[in-house]
Design a protein around this motif. Structure first.
Motif, PDB file in Angstrom:
ATOM      1  N   ASN A  65       0.789  -1.181   0.113  1.00  0.00           N
ATOM      2  CA  ASN A  65       0.005   0.119   0.140  1.00  0.00           C
ATOM      3  C   ASN A  65       1.065   1.358  -0.118  1.00  0.00           C
ATOM      4  O   ASN A  65       0.460   2.058  -0.432  1.00  0.00           O
ATOM      5  CB  ASN A  65      -0.950  -0.097   1.299  1.00  0.00           C
TER       6      ASN A  65
ATOM      7  N   TYR B 105      -7.119  -6.460   2.837  1.00  0.00           N
ATOM      8  CA  TYR B 105      -8.144  -6.124   1.943  1.00  0.00           C
ATOM      9  C   TYR B 105      -7.960  -4.708   1.428  1.00  0.00           C
ATOM     10  O   TYR B 105      -8.449  -4.607   0.175  1.00  0.00           O
ATOM     11  CB  TYR B 105      -9.573  -5.945   2.866  1.00  0.00           C
ATOM     12  N   ARG B 106      -7.468  -3.846   2.045  1.00  0.00           N
ATOM     13  CA  ARG B 106      -6.978  -2.497   1.420  1.00  0.00           C
ATOM     14  C   ARG B 106      -5.986  -2.771   0.160  1.00  0.00           C
ATOM     15  O   ARG B 106      -6.123  -1.905  -0.751  1.00  0.00           O
ATOM     16  CB  ARG B 106      -6.440  -1.581   2.572  1.00  0.00           C
TER      17      ARG B 106
ATOM     18  N   SER C 148      -5.518  -5.455  -1.599  1.00  0.00           N
ATOM     19  CA  SER C 148      -5.849  -6.515  -2.697  1.00  0.00           C
ATOM     20  C   SER C 148      -7.582  -6.380  -2.935  1.00  0.00           C
ATOM     21  O   SER C 148      -7.715  -6.553  -4.100  1.00  0.00           O
ATOM     22  CB  SER C 148      -5.820  -7.958  -2.256  1.00  0.00           C
ATOM     23  N   GLY C 149      -8.095  -5.598  -2.391  1.00  0.00           N
ATOM     24  CA  GLY C 149      -9.581  -5.689  -2.696  1.00  0.00           C
ATOM     25  C   GLY C 149     -10.157  -6.930  -2.606  1.00  0.00           C
ATOM     26  O   GLY C 149     -11.626  -7.040  -2.815  1.00  0.00           O
ATOM     27  N   GLU C 150      -9.535  -7.915  -1.896  1.00  0.00           N
ATOM     28  CA  GLU C 150     -10.217  -9.261  -1.546  1.00  0.00           C
ATOM     29  C   GLU C 150     -11.353  -9.045  -0.449  1.00  0.00           C
ATOM     30  O   GLU C 150     -11.069  -9.106   0.680  1.00  0.00           O
ATOM     31  CB  GLU C 150      -9.208 -10.261  -1.162  1.00  0.00           C
ATOM     32  N   ARG C 151     -12.550  -9.412  -0.865  1.00  0.00           N
ATOM     33  CA  ARG C 151     -13.585  -9.120   0.037  1.00  0.00           C
ATOM     34  C   ARG C 151     -13.767  -9.965   0.790  1.00  0.00           C
ATOM     35  O   ARG C 151     -14.372  -9.888   2.083  1.00  0.00           O
ATOM     36  CB  ARG C 151     -14.896  -8.822  -0.932  1.00  0.00           C
TER      37      ARG C 151
END
Length: 398
Positions: free
Chosen positions: A61, A122-123, A125-128
């Motif tokens: 990030n 999550y921040r 990768s966007g992996e919900r």
């Protein structure tokens, strides 16, 4: 200082931890002794894995290097498949080198670090699914790991209460600890930040605000201007112990929690009182623990332990920079610079294939403790690099 810290992160800390990836069994190797002998069959602690997942996620990030996201994904797969499942029954304490549950203890501290790691991942990768699991663990903590007065500590796999031997030290057995409360607070701060759903965000914010009040009213000792460390069920302190490292760490993590809530969920008068508490801890540790250009460990029953520990130096640097930013007191910035000089010269291990020493004594002689083990990780020194670089660069721009 910024350039040196950035170099330490990019050329030393990141490559070292990349080199511990276990491509055969997953996750990261769990033990490198003082003599730099790697034990590929050592147990793999969930706290270590969580902190590595958090570290590589935060590194991506900050730096946007795709190889860092690949490292984070490697840690995430191991956590999901071997340590946590779907999150509804919490995360275990440790697994064998090949991923079989070794210690099934459900510790609140451990649940918190998994939330912290999954939220940062999550921040990145966007992996919900990671965010969903973080919220499942939040539910586990709130429904199974606490009572009406706050957070409890250790449980078996069915969440029956166990003795808290994993987070009790100094000859006491604590029913509650400042350390667990602090890191639940830290985890909820990041979970609140990354959560978009208003209902979920509100629930996390309410619990975070409640925890801030517990710290203010039950954990913080106003007369001594410090946090107490170990408690019985009724928050009676069990030991005269001033943990300098935890106080300076708490001073900036609690400020961050207040910033993240941004005036919501908490009365302004309470927030102002907590801000003052944080600055009291900065001043008190500056006066008592900042000795000979570095930051000593703790004081038990009036006796100061002058050991310099890797994570304590790291948190002191961030805490003093935050204290400088909050108060304008330049002595805190100078203290952070001094601790960095000490760290460069004495805490960072210059041997090829190593990282930082766990500790050095008051004469700067390193002990024989491992370079990597279930608690020795890139979380504190890695985060110091991210926070100091971000905060001081922002200050330069202003």
């Amino acid at each position: 200082m910024i350039d040196e810290i950035q170099k330490e992160l990019n050329e030393h800390i990141i490559p070292f931890w990349k080199g511990l990836k276990d491509n055969e069994y997953g996750g990261y190797y769990g033990y490198l002794d003082y003599d730099l002998k790697l034990d590929k069959k050592a147990k793999k602690g969930a706290i270590l894995n969580s902190r590595i997942l958090w570290f590589f996620s935060r590194a991506f990030n900050e730096l946007r290097d795709k190889s860092l996201l690949e490292e984070a994904e490697h840690a995430y797969r191991f956590m999901k498949e071997k340590m946590i499942g779907d999150g509804t029954n919490g995360i275990c304490w440790s697994v064998t080198y090949d991923g079989k549950v070794l210690d099934g203890t459900r510790h609140t501290y451990n649940q918190a670090f998994a939330i912290y790691a999954l939220s940062e991942f999550y921040r990145a990768s966007g992996e919900r699914e990671a965010l969903r699991m973080a919220h499942e663990l939040f539910t586990v903590i709130e429904e199974k790991c606490r009572d009406n007065d706050g957070y409890l500590e250790a449980f078996d796999e069915d969440f029956n209460l166990l003795p808290n031997d994993k987070l009790s030290e100094n000859g006491v057995m604590a029913d509650r600890t400042m350390n667990t409360a602090l890191h639940v607070l830290e985890a909820y701060t990041l979970l609140y930040e990354v959560t978009e759903d208003s209902g979920q965000k509100g629930a996390v914010g309410d619990r975070l605000a409640e925890l801030l009040l517990i710290v203010k009213d039950r954990i913080y000792n106003k007369e001594k201007r410090r946090q107490e460390v170990f408690f019985d069920m009724n928050y009676n302190s069990l030991l005269d112990l001033h943990s300098y490292g935890h106080d300076i760490e708490a001073s900036w993590l609690i400020d961050l929690a207040l910033d993240t809530l941004d005036g919501k969920h908490l009365d302004k008068n309470d927030a102002d009182e907590i801000r003052s508490m944080n600055l009291e801890m900065v001043e008190n540790t500056y006066n008592k623990a900042f000795i000979d250009g570095s930051f000593v460990n703790e004081c038990e029953e009036g006796k100061v332990d002058k050991t310099r520990i890797w994570w304590v130096q790291s948190e002191a640097m961030v805490g003093f920079v935050n204290g400088y930013q909050r108060s304008g007191e330049t002595k805190y910035l100078q203290a952070a610079k001094s601790i960095w000089e000490y760290t460069k010269n004495h805490m960072i291990d210059k041997r090829p294939g190593s990282e930082w020493f766990w500790q050095v004594d008051e004469y700067a002689n390193p002990g024989q403790r491992p370079i990597v083990e279930p608690w020795k990780c890139p979380y504190h020194n890695g985060r110091m690099c991210f926070e100091i670089t971000k905060r001081l660069r922002k200050g330069e721009e202003q």
